[in-house]
Design an enzyme around this catalytic site. Structure first.
Site, PDB file in Angstrom:
ATOM      1  N   HIS A 155       9.669   5.645 -21.359  1.00 30.42           N
ATOM      2  CA  HIS A 155       9.367   4.255 -20.986  1.00 30.42           C
ATOM      3  C   HIS A 155       9.934   3.909 -19.602  1.00 30.42           C
ATOM      4  CE1 HIS A 155       8.341   3.454 -25.273  1.00 30.42           C
ATOM      5  NE2 HIS A 155       9.312   4.323 -25.478  1.00 30.42           N
ATOM      6  N   SER A 276       2.727   4.831   9.557  1.00 31.39           N
ATOM      7  CA  SER A 276       2.021   3.557   9.512  1.00 31.39           C
ATOM      8  C   SER A 276       1.607   3.190  10.930  1.00 31.39           C
ATOM      9  CB  SER A 276       2.952   2.488   8.937  1.00 31.39           C
ATOM     10  OG  SER A 276       2.561   1.210   9.393  1.00 31.39           O
ATOM     11  N   LYS A 282       7.962   3.822   9.184  1.00 32.66           N
ATOM     12  CA  LYS A 282       7.402   4.268   7.903  1.00 32.66           C
ATOM     13  C   LYS A 282       7.100   5.752   7.843  1.00 32.66           C
ATOM     14  CE  LYS A 282       5.598   1.649   4.903  1.00 32.66           C
ATOM     15  NZ  LYS A 282       5.977   1.632   3.503  1.00 32.66           N
ATOM     16  N   GLU A 289      -0.216   9.924  -3.151  1.00 34.67           N
ATOM     17  CA  GLU A 289      -1.049   8.763  -3.494  1.00 34.67           C
ATOM     18  C   GLU A 289      -2.527   9.135  -3.560  1.00 34.67           C
ATOM     19  OE1 GLU A 289       1.897   5.432  -1.493  1.00 34.67           O
ATOM     20  OE2 GLU A 289       0.189   6.152  -0.380  1.00 34.67           O
TER      21      GLU A 289
END
Ligand code: ARG
Length: 475
Positions: A155, A276, A282, A289
């Site tokens: 969880h 970025s 970044k 992803e």
């Protein structure tokens, strides 16, 4: 070039040509179409419906055409409806009328399924190989980090301490199941549809078994109507790809979380991260992803095909032309994604201190208290209750359950003697999980050995199938 027209008073409208045309995508089948054509010519010769001289001329022309296709010097043009018509145009350009002779005794309906099966065998093996390389990379990282302890989660909450190698290697198990499904796919689907003709079988090529064997199939489909309309092999392949995509997505999700500032478990190599356009600081885990994102299209490709097949009448219907693009897409995306994932994991730095930090926090050793009591003959329901009370007391005191004093523990239950302390460390908890699937160092080392053996087995299966298949390439 059109393969039909005799009974029509005029050619198809421009809009129909545009709708009907599949050559832009089914051109990927060209090398397989050439091979199937070669085997078919041999079959026509064996059946006595094509002279040895004609067969030799066509075979040589096909050989040439195959080389031109590989070199990119023969390509489809505006007049071609699909890959089959393009290749016939190429043959006619070389041989004149004779180029159209090999269409005898078969139909595009059995031809296209055969080409497509060969494409899938070839590419499934490639995807399986890439999957094995990824599993190997994961196992290597796991072996290197064999002493690394980590909090294990359920969880997304601290649950029990584990070895980080156990955490990593779980992905390898999932990936190897994918490979196993691909192996299973090949066993079931290695049957040739040739000889089915349009739907009723072939009057001119009575022995499709020989052609099938030449093309490295294990047998011939036994119902010609089923053979031209069966796309189970496509759906199964797309399921295999979707399942693999889901596994990659879950790996991607994990690395994305581990890569957050808050976790800091993993640092990705600059070569396997992206920046970025606005925030100079970044460094993003885009590969992970994209792995997560692409699973959507793999699942879409599978569901799209199943919907196309649902309720479709048997034998060939043009709807079936929609079977190819989802497969090409899934194959090409996976063959792009898998090496990137492999590189990301191979070059990643795992930050041991961060991974181990807080391994026992969140009362992750509470199960050890319950297990200790069970060993002292306390029924588990009671043991669970007592350990729960220990957690509650620790929480009240603002400490972890393993930080309770001997007096605190004895106060909760007289059977909770100071001996319990031996169990109350993450190392002890991990070492005690000695089941064959457990997280003890001994178990995990053995599991990694088993994974290695499995990988060796699958690798030699792939090598032998590829050898068999490349033998067929020369047909
Ligand atoms: N391009 C077609 C396909 O991919 C080839 C088979 C065409 N057969 C036919 N009867 N029109 O399915």
């Amino acid at each position: 070039m059109a393969l039909w027209g005799g009974r029509f008073a005029k050619g198809p409208d421009e809009s129909v040509l545009k709708l009907s045309r599949s050559v832009e995508f089914d051109w990927r089948l060209a090398p397989y179409d050439v091979r199937v054509n070669k085997a078919h010519v041999a079959g026509l010769k064996r059946a006595g419906v094509m002279s040895a001289d004609d067969a030799a001329l066509i075979t040589d022309a096909l050989q040439e055409l195959g080389q031109e296709i590989a070199a990119g010097t023969f390509f489809y043009d505006q007049s071609d409806e699909d890959v089959h018509s393009a290749i016939e145009r190429g043959l006619v350009a070389k041989l004149g009328e004779l180029g159209g002779a090999l269409r005898a005794g078969r139909s595009r309906n059995d031809l296209v399924v055969t080409d497509f099966k060969l494409y899938l065998i070839d590419h499934l093996l490639e995807v399986a190989q890439e999957t094995i390389l990824l599993a190997t990379t994961i196992d290597e990282a796991a072996a290197k980090l064999i002493d690394q302890i980590a909090p294990g989660f359920t969880h997304l909450q601290h649950a029990q301490p584990i070895l980080f190698s156990h955490e990593l290697a779980k992905h390898s198990h999932a990936l190897l199941r994918d490979v196993d499904r691909m192996k299973d796919w090949l066993t079931r689907n290695s049957v040739s549809p040739l000889g089915s003709g349009a739907l009723a079988g072939s009057a001119l090529v009575p022995n499709p078994e020989i052609i099938a064997a030449e093309l490295s199939f294990q047998g011939v489909a036994r119902n010609s109507i089923d053979a031209v309309s069966d796309r189970d092999f496509v759906a199964e392949a797309l399921f295999n790809f979707a399942m693999l995509g889901v596994h990659l997505s879950r790996i991607g999700e994990e690395f994305t979380i581990w890569n957050t500032y808050e976790f800091g478990w993993v640092t990705l190599d600059d070569g396997f991260s992206t920046g970025s356009s606005i925030m100079p600081q970044k460094k993003n885990p885009d590969i992970a992803e994209l792995a997560r994102g692409k699973s959507g299209r793999f699942i879409g490709n599978l569901t799209g095909l199943l919907v196309t097949l649902k309720g479709l009448p048997f034998a060939y219907n043009r709807d079936l032309q929609e079977d190819k693009e989802p497969v090409f897409d899934s194959v090409e995306q996976l063959l792009t994604l898998l090496p990137a994932m492999r590189g990301m994991i191979k070059t990643a730095t795992f930050n041991g201190d961060k991974i181990a930090a807080g391994v026992s926090d969140g009362h992750a050793l509470a199960t050890e208290i319950a297990d200790f009591l069970v060993r002292a003959q306390v029924p588990f329901s009671q043991a669970h209750e007592i350990a729960g009370r220990a957690v509650s007391l620790a929480q009240t005191n603002g400490i972890e359950v393993h930080q309770l004093s001997d007096t605190d523990l004895l106060g909760i239950d007289s059977r909770l003697t100071p001996n319990v302390r031996e169990m109350l460390s993450s190392q002890a908890a991990i070492a005690s999980r000695v089941s064959i699937n457990g997280t003890s160092p001994k178990s995990v080392t053995a599991q990694l050995g088993q994974l290695e053996a499995k990988i060796r087995g699958y690798s030699s299966w792939i090598a032998s199938e590829r050898k068999r298949f490349s033998g067929m390439m020369g047909v």
